[in-house]
Write a protein that holds these residues in place. Structure first.
Motif, PDB file in Angstrom:
ATOM      1  N   ILE A 190     -11.378 -10.280   8.789  1.00  0.00           N
ATOM      2  CA  ILE A 190     -10.465 -11.003   7.495  1.00  0.00           C
ATOM      3  C   ILE A 190     -11.304  -9.193   6.766  1.00  0.00           C
ATOM      4  O   ILE A 190     -10.202  -9.417   5.791  1.00  0.00           O
ATOM      5  CB  ILE A 190     -11.641 -11.933   6.826  1.00  0.00           C
ATOM      6  N   SER A 191     -11.959  -8.366   6.977  1.00  0.00           N
ATOM      7  CA  SER A 191     -11.931  -7.651   6.521  1.00  0.00           C
ATOM      8  C   SER A 191     -10.784  -7.006   6.694  1.00  0.00           C
ATOM      9  O   SER A 191     -10.065  -5.998   5.749  1.00  0.00           O
ATOM     10  CB  SER A 191     -13.438  -6.829   7.381  1.00  0.00           C
ATOM     11  N   SER A 202     -13.782  -7.230  17.152  1.00  0.00           N
ATOM     12  CA  SER A 202     -14.798  -8.345  17.424  1.00  0.00           C
ATOM     13  C   SER A 202     -15.328  -9.237  17.041  1.00  0.00           C
ATOM     14  O   SER A 202     -16.120 -10.944  17.466  1.00  0.00           O
ATOM     15  CB  SER A 202     -15.954  -7.311  17.847  1.00  0.00           C
ATOM     16  N   ASP A 203     -15.303  -9.808  15.751  1.00  0.00           N
ATOM     17  CA  ASP A 203     -15.296 -11.415  15.724  1.00  0.00           C
ATOM     18  C   ASP A 203     -14.689 -11.158  13.684  1.00  0.00           C
ATOM     19  O   ASP A 203     -14.254 -10.718  13.534  1.00  0.00           O
ATOM     20  CB  ASP A 203     -16.868 -11.350  15.307  1.00  0.00           C
ATOM     21  N   GLU A 251     -10.293 -11.568  21.550  1.00  0.00           N
ATOM     22  CA  GLU A 251     -10.297 -13.126  22.854  1.00  0.00           C
ATOM     23  C   GLU A 251     -10.111 -14.093  21.696  1.00  0.00           C
ATOM     24  O   GLU A 251     -10.881 -15.118  21.863  1.00  0.00           O
ATOM     25  CB  GLU A 251     -11.739 -12.475  22.791  1.00  0.00           C
ATOM     26  N   LEU A 252     -10.643 -13.440  20.470  1.00  0.00           N
ATOM     27  CA  LEU A 252     -10.256 -14.162  18.880  1.00  0.00           C
ATOM     28  C   LEU A 252      -8.958 -14.865  18.477  1.00  0.00           C
ATOM     29  O   LEU A 252      -8.549 -15.527  17.830  1.00  0.00           O
ATOM     30  CB  LEU A 252     -10.852 -13.614  17.447  1.00  0.00           C
TER      31      LEU A 252
END
Length: 421
Positions: free
Chosen positions: A271-272, A265-266, A301-302
């Protein structure tokens, strides 16, 4: 008493690097020395297992660029076998035939390099031990468009016959046709073991009458030679049955890693998740080093930000890998797409995506324009790097299709991202 030998091929000592040399100097140095370090491991394995012989089925060298430093290294390592009383049997492959020093190198007397005329070497064994005969044939030229089988001698009666051949068998993608033959043809010779070389991917065909082994390359040199690399430890028992054990020899293992970030979601989660996948892969690889090509994929969406900030993502993964001490990021590629809007009426971007896919991307005019640009770029590269654009017309055209697909996805993802900025 049993007879044991180690079978390898396609060492490609000091093979020159291509794309790696352009990206990361430390990684380039690691892989540049990996073929030597892998060969030292092969010699170490021969000594540890106390085998009777080392069998090398061609392509010790990588071609005409081979230096005398490479030759001296090879002589030193084979000298270690000589001191231990272990024989070596070598045939020249198509790359060896290009090497200018192949015929000049002076090797220990326990090393047999087969010539352009097929020979059968009888192994001296103690009374009561079954006899062994090793057959081999080298070529002085890099081309061998016809089968070599008819040149080999008939099997020595009552002996365990071992054949060494550099061959493409029935053909393999990415490999030139070289001394083609078939598994049934090899079986018909009556040889107990066929030690093959040339194809860089391992394969084995075994039954009660014969073992036909292609050991593959013992050390991958780029991402197209990914996966586990090994040699074959062969034991011929007193009853003449054959046991083949695969032993890993690579210093660094190339792997492709796909990370699906559809649920992210972000940016922090992207990265994680990528780091976690790299860690999981690293725990599964048993070599000293993992060299990973990471592909970020999924509907998110990213997508626009991932494509825009791919350099930041690569830096994050490189730093994470460096902290572990043995993980290298060869490249990060992206193929995420923005999810289509679930509305009754398509948006302008949805309509644009449809037009690109149905009218532009496959049109002759567009393909020709992409081809002209690619040809211009290829012409500006040094000769040793031009294979980046494909080694033949088919691979070149396939690459143009990938360029078109990736380019369209990149543009659409960034346009969707700009809508929300």
């Amino acid at each position: 008493m049993v007879y044991r030998f180690l079978h390898t091929a396609d060492i490609h000592l000091d093979s020159p690097l291509r794309t790696l040399a352009l990206r990361n100097a430390e990684l380039s140095e690691l892989i540049g020395l990996a073929t030597r370090r892998s060969f030292v491991r092969i010699i170490d394995l021969c000594l540890d297992e106390q085998v009777d012989a080392l069998v090398i089925a061609g392509d010790l060298y990588d071609g005409e660029q081979t230096s005398m430093k490479t030759a001296r290294f090879l002589a030193e390592q084979l000298g270690r076998l000589h001191q231990a009383g272990i024989r070596a049997f070598i045939i020249r492959g198509n790359h060896d035939a290009l090497s200018k020093i192949t015929a000049e190198l002076v090797l220990p007397e326990t090393v047999k390099v087969f010539g352009a005329v097929a020979e059968a070497v009888a192994i001296d064994r103690a009374p009561g031990h079954f006899p062994v005969a090793i057959h081999g044939l080298s070529f002085a030229k890099p081309q061998a468009p016809e089968s070599l089988l008819r040149h080999y001698a008939l099997p020595v009666p009552d002996a365990v016959n071992i054949g060494i051949m550099h061959t493409s068998l029935g053909g393999s993608p990415g490999h030139d046709l070289y001394a083609p033959c078939s598994v049934p043809n090899l079986r018909q010779t009556g040889f107990r073991y066929w030690a093959l070389g040339h194809i860089h991917k391992r394969s084995a065909v075994e039954d009660a009458s014969s073992a036909i082994i292609m050991p593959g390359i013992p050390q991958g040199r780029d991402i197209n030679e990914d996966g586990t690399k090994s040699v074959s430890l062969v034991t011929i028992r007193d009853d003449r049955s054959v046991v083949v054990e695969e032993r890993q020899t690579a210093v660094a293992q190339f792997e492709r890693l796909v990370v699906d970030i559809s649920s992210a979601s972000d940016w922090k989660t992207v990265i994680s998740q990528a780091k976690s996948k790299v860690d999981d892969l690293s725990s599964e690889v048993s070599t000293d080093h993992l060299v990973a090509r990471v592909e970020i994929t999924g509907a998110t969406e990213l997508a626009w930000r991932i494509r825009r900030d791919i350099d930041l993502l690569r830096t994050e993964l490189e730093t994470h890998g460096a902290a572990s001490g043995n993980v290298w990021i060869e490249k990060v590629v992206t193929s995420p797409v923005a999810p289509r809007q679930q509305v009754s009426r398509p948006s302008a971007l949805d309509e644009l995506a449809t037009i690109i896919d149905s009218e532009i991307r496959h049109s002759l005019e567009y393909r020709e324009e992409v081809r002209l640009i690619a040809n211009e770029l290829r012409g500006q590269l040094p000769p040793e790097l031009r294979d980046i654009f494909g080694k033949d017309e088919v691979s070149f055209e396939n690459l143009l299709g990938q360029f078109a697909t990736e380019g369209a996805s990149h543009v659409l993802a960034r346009l969707r991202g700009s809508e929300g900025e």
